[in-house]
Design a protein around this motif. Structure first.
Motif, PDB file in Angstrom:
ATOM      1  N   LEU B 177      23.486  32.620  37.835  1.00 37.39           N
ATOM      2  CA  LEU B 177      23.681  33.911  37.189  1.00 37.39           C
ATOM      3  C   LEU B 177      24.829  34.692  37.831  1.00 37.39           C
ATOM      4  CD1 LEU B 177      20.026  35.053  36.499  1.00 37.39           C
ATOM      5  CD2 LEU B 177      21.744  34.304  34.866  1.00 37.39           C
ATOM      6  N   ASP B 178      25.194  34.317  39.065  1.00 36.84           N
ATOM      7  CA  ASP B 178      26.320  34.993  39.715  1.00 36.84           C
ATOM      8  C   ASP B 178      27.611  34.787  38.932  1.00 36.84           C
ATOM      9  OD1 ASP B 178      26.021  32.252  40.520  1.00 36.84           O
ATOM     10  OD2 ASP B 178      27.661  32.549  41.920  1.00 36.84           O
ATOM     11  N   MET B 179      27.642  33.738  38.088  1.00 32.71           N
ATOM     12  CA  MET B 179      28.846  33.491  37.288  1.00 32.71           C
ATOM     13  C   MET B 179      28.884  34.337  36.005  1.00 32.71           C
ATOM     14  SD  MET B 179      31.211  31.541  38.485  1.00 32.71           S
ATOM     15  CE  MET B 179      32.076  30.899  37.039  1.00 32.71           C
ATOM     16  N   ALA B 180      27.786  35.058  35.715  1.00 40.55           N
ATOM     17  CA  ALA B 180      27.763  35.884  34.502  1.00 40.55           C
ATOM     18  C   ALA B 180      28.853  36.955  34.544  1.00 40.55           C
ATOM     19  CB  ALA B 180      26.395  36.525  34.322  1.00 40.55           C
ATOM     20  N   ALA B 181      29.017  37.579  35.722  1.00 45.64           N
ATOM     21  CA  ALA B 181      29.995  38.664  35.824  1.00 45.64           C
ATOM     22  C   ALA B 181      31.418  38.177  35.538  1.00 45.64           C
ATOM     23  CB  ALA B 181      29.905  39.326  37.191  1.00 45.64           C
ATOM     24  N   PRO B 182      31.915  37.122  36.209  1.00 52.73           N
ATOM     25  CA  PRO B 182      33.262  36.654  35.868  1.00 52.73           C
ATOM     26  C   PRO B 182      33.393  36.174  34.421  1.00 52.73           C
ATOM     27  CG  PRO B 182      32.252  35.249  37.562  1.00 52.73           C
ATOM     28  CD  PRO B 182      31.400  36.454  37.423  1.00 52.73           C
ATOM     29  N   LEU B 183      32.324  35.597  33.856  1.00 49.61           N
ATOM     30  CA  LEU B 183      32.419  35.123  32.463  1.00 49.61           C
ATOM     31  C   LEU B 183      32.499  36.293  31.478  1.00 49.61           C
ATOM     32  CD1 LEU B 183      29.995  32.043  32.540  1.00 49.61           C
ATOM     33  CD2 LEU B 183      32.492  32.034  32.438  1.00 49.61           C
ATOM     34  N   VAL B 184      31.731  37.355  31.737  1.00 47.67           N
ATOM     35  CA  VAL B 184      31.829  38.535  30.880  1.00 47.67           C
ATOM     36  C   VAL B 184      33.216  39.167  31.036  1.00 47.67           C
ATOM     37  CG1 VAL B 184      30.969  40.887  30.498  1.00 47.67           C
ATOM     38  CG2 VAL B 184      29.354  39.014  30.830  1.00 47.67           C
ATOM     39  N   LEU B 185      33.683  39.247  32.293  1.00 48.31           N
ATOM     40  CA  LEU B 185      35.003  39.843  32.549  1.00 48.31           C
ATOM     41  C   LEU B 185      36.111  39.081  31.836  1.00 48.31           C
ATOM     42  CD1 LEU B 185      34.956  40.831  36.310  1.00 48.31           C
ATOM     43  CD2 LEU B 185      35.473  42.317  34.390  1.00 48.31           C
ATOM     44  N   VAL B 186      36.084  37.745  31.939  1.00 46.62           N
ATOM     45  CA  VAL B 186      37.150  36.977  31.305  1.00 46.62           C
ATOM     46  C   VAL B 186      37.056  37.128  29.779  1.00 46.62           C
ATOM     47  CG1 VAL B 186      36.093  34.682  31.033  1.00 46.62           C
ATOM     48  CG2 VAL B 186      38.511  34.873  31.560  1.00 46.62           C
ATOM     49  N   GLY B 187      35.831  37.292  29.272  1.00 50.38           N
ATOM     50  CA  GLY B 187      35.647  37.538  27.841  1.00 50.38           C
ATOM     51  C   GLY B 187      36.261  38.859  27.415  1.00 50.38           C
ATOM     52  N   LEU B 188      36.023  39.911  28.217  1.00 51.66           N
ATOM     53  CA  LEU B 188      36.599  41.226  27.908  1.00 51.66           C
ATOM     54  C   LEU B 188      38.121  41.169  27.973  1.00 51.66           C
ATOM     55  CD1 LEU B 188      34.186  43.656  29.821  1.00 51.66           C
ATOM     56  CD2 LEU B 188      34.302  43.270  27.367  1.00 51.66           C
ATOM     57  N   ILE B 189      38.643  40.406  28.944  1.00 45.70           N
ATOM     58  CA  ILE B 189      40.101  40.269  29.062  1.00 45.70           C
ATOM     59  C   ILE B 189      40.652  39.541  27.838  1.00 45.70           C
ATOM     60  CG2 ILE B 189      41.949  39.096  30.340  1.00 45.70           C
ATOM     61  CD1 ILE B 189      40.332  39.668  32.912  1.00 45.70           C
ATOM     62  N   ALA B 190      40.016  38.418  27.459  1.00 46.68           N
ATOM     63  CA  ALA B 190      40.492  37.639  26.319  1.00 46.68           C
ATOM     64  C   ALA B 190      40.467  38.473  25.045  1.00 46.68           C
ATOM     65  CB  ALA B 190      39.633  36.386  26.148  1.00 46.68           C
ATOM     66  N   LYS B 191      39.482  39.383  24.946  1.00 46.12           N
ATOM     67  CA  LYS B 191      39.337  40.173  23.735  1.00 46.12           C
ATOM     68  C   LYS B 191      40.296  41.360  23.698  1.00 46.12           C
ATOM     69  CE  LYS B 191      35.596  42.190  21.022  1.00 46.12           C
ATOM     70  NZ  LYS B 191      35.564  41.379  19.801  1.00 46.12           N
ATOM     71  N   SER B 192      40.558  41.979  24.858  1.00 41.68           N
ATOM     72  CA  SER B 192      41.278  43.251  24.833  1.00 41.68           C
ATOM     73  C   SER B 192      42.733  43.163  25.290  1.00 41.68           C
ATOM     74  CB  SER B 192      40.539  44.277  25.699  1.00 41.68           C
ATOM     75  OG  SER B 192      40.541  43.863  27.046  1.00 41.68           O
TER      76      SER B 192
END
Lengths: 104, 250
Positions: B177-192
């Motif tokens: 679950l520690d990887m959830a934060a970087p995965l959400v972050l990279v998702g926000l970056i890819a989207k915005s």
């Protein structure tokens, strides 16, 4: 005690960032010279957070790091293709778990 | 971005349906932050920070990355001033979000605007701005839509974090679950992150933060954000100014 004070200060400062513009700005705009730097605060903050986390997560094993980077790359590609953050997170975990099972 | 309404498709505009619509549009972000919340809660549970302080830090800060940084730096025994400066610099982007959201709530009474400021964060900004820019909602409609999304996001955030904090070490480490934060972050970056200078900014920030991870006082995040903003502004100056102007004002 120090921990409480630090958290209170971060909370107050963060709320000030949230509320100041809602209170003082209204329909007015900031001076135009602030446009450029402000436009890059979001990408800079998100990028810095990601960079810091990807180096701080786990330790010396380079295979583990490669698996994590593959998961992050999969999430990036998925969100670029679909525009959906959830699918990106799902794809990232799918790659992470699969590769972990296969190579670690 | 302007979208003309397709005739025949009418979305309900009353308060309750708009609250629900806001919550529904926020749901993808909520699904994304639940593992992040679980991971932050688990991190706090396994740190030397008291559970009471950890529990309170979620509603007081209401920003995951800054909260995680604060807790980790407290755990590492960093200088309090440096912790506060690092966390606030991470959250400085919120000032940008509130700057672009503020005009949409300009007509609301002061007390209401003070409440509307509470959920300002990456996800609420990302979801609300495109909806507002469609231009079919009045002030009351915007407040209903935004409150529905923001309330749902905050509830899920506090719920997932408290759950992980109380369950503590019970979460299986193999789930990563520690990887959830970087995965959400990279998702926000890819989207915005879309324009070239913005891509350069995000990339420079990530590299500087990574390379500078060993800097004294955990100053890497702070330095990375400042350097990256400068890199973004310089990249923009070097590319065609007219095109950038159109991009920013559209």
């Amino acid at each position: 005690m120090t921990a409480w004070l630090v958290i209170a200060a971060v909370g107050l400062g963060t709320y000030a960032f949230r509320a100041t513009m809602f209170v003082v700005l209204g329909d007015r705009r900031l001076p135009s010279w602030t446009d450029r730097p402000l436009a890059y605060v979001g990408p800079a903050a998100l990028g810095a957070l990601l960079g810091g986390m990807m180096l701080s997560i786990d330790g010396p094993r380079s295979t583990a790091r490669a698996v994590e980077l593959a998961a992050v790359a999969a999430a990036f590609v998925m969100v670029r293709r679909t525009g959906d953050v959830v699918r990106g997170v799902v794809a990232g975990f799918a790659v992470l778990w699969t590769l972990t099972w296969l190579v670690l | 971005m302007t979208t003309t309404t397709i005739s025949g498709i009418r979305e309900p505009r009353d308060g309750v349906s708009l609250v629900l619509q806001g919550a529904r549009d926020m749901t993808p972000m909520v699904i994304g932050i639940i593992p992040f919340g679980l991971a932050v809660g688990a991190t706090i549970a396994s740190s030397s920070v008291e559970v009471g302080v950890g529990l309170a830090s979620a509603p007081i800060i209401l920003a995951g990355a800054a909260q995680l940084t604060t807790v980790e730096m407290l755990d590492a025994g960093a200088n309090p001033i440096v912790i506060i400066a690092s966390a606030l610099l991470i959250n400085l982007r919120i000032l940008l979000y509130s700057t672009s959201l503020a005009p949409w709530f300009a007509g609301a009474p002061l007390r209401q605007r003070l409440l509307l400021a509470i959920p300002v964060i990456d996800q609420t900004h990302l979801v609300a701005m495109p909806r507002f820019e469609r231009g079919d909602l009045d002030l009351g409609g915007r407040i209903a839509y935004y409150s529905g999304g923001g309330g749902w996001l905050i509830a899920a955030w506090l719920g997932s974090q408290s759950f992980a904090l109380l369950v503590g070490a019970g979460l299986p480490p193999a789930a990563r679950l520690d990887m959830a934060a970087p995965l959400v972050l990279v998702g926000l970056i890819a989207k915005s992150v879309a324009t070239r200078p913005a891509v350069v900014t995000a990339a420079v920030a990530a590299i500087v933060a990574g390379v500078g991870a060993g800097l004294p006082f955990n100053a890497a995040t702070l330095v990375a954000i400042v350097v990256a903003i400068a890199a973004g502004v310089m990249t923009e100056r070097r590319s065609a100014p007219e095109a950038e102007l159109v991009e920013r004002t559209s």
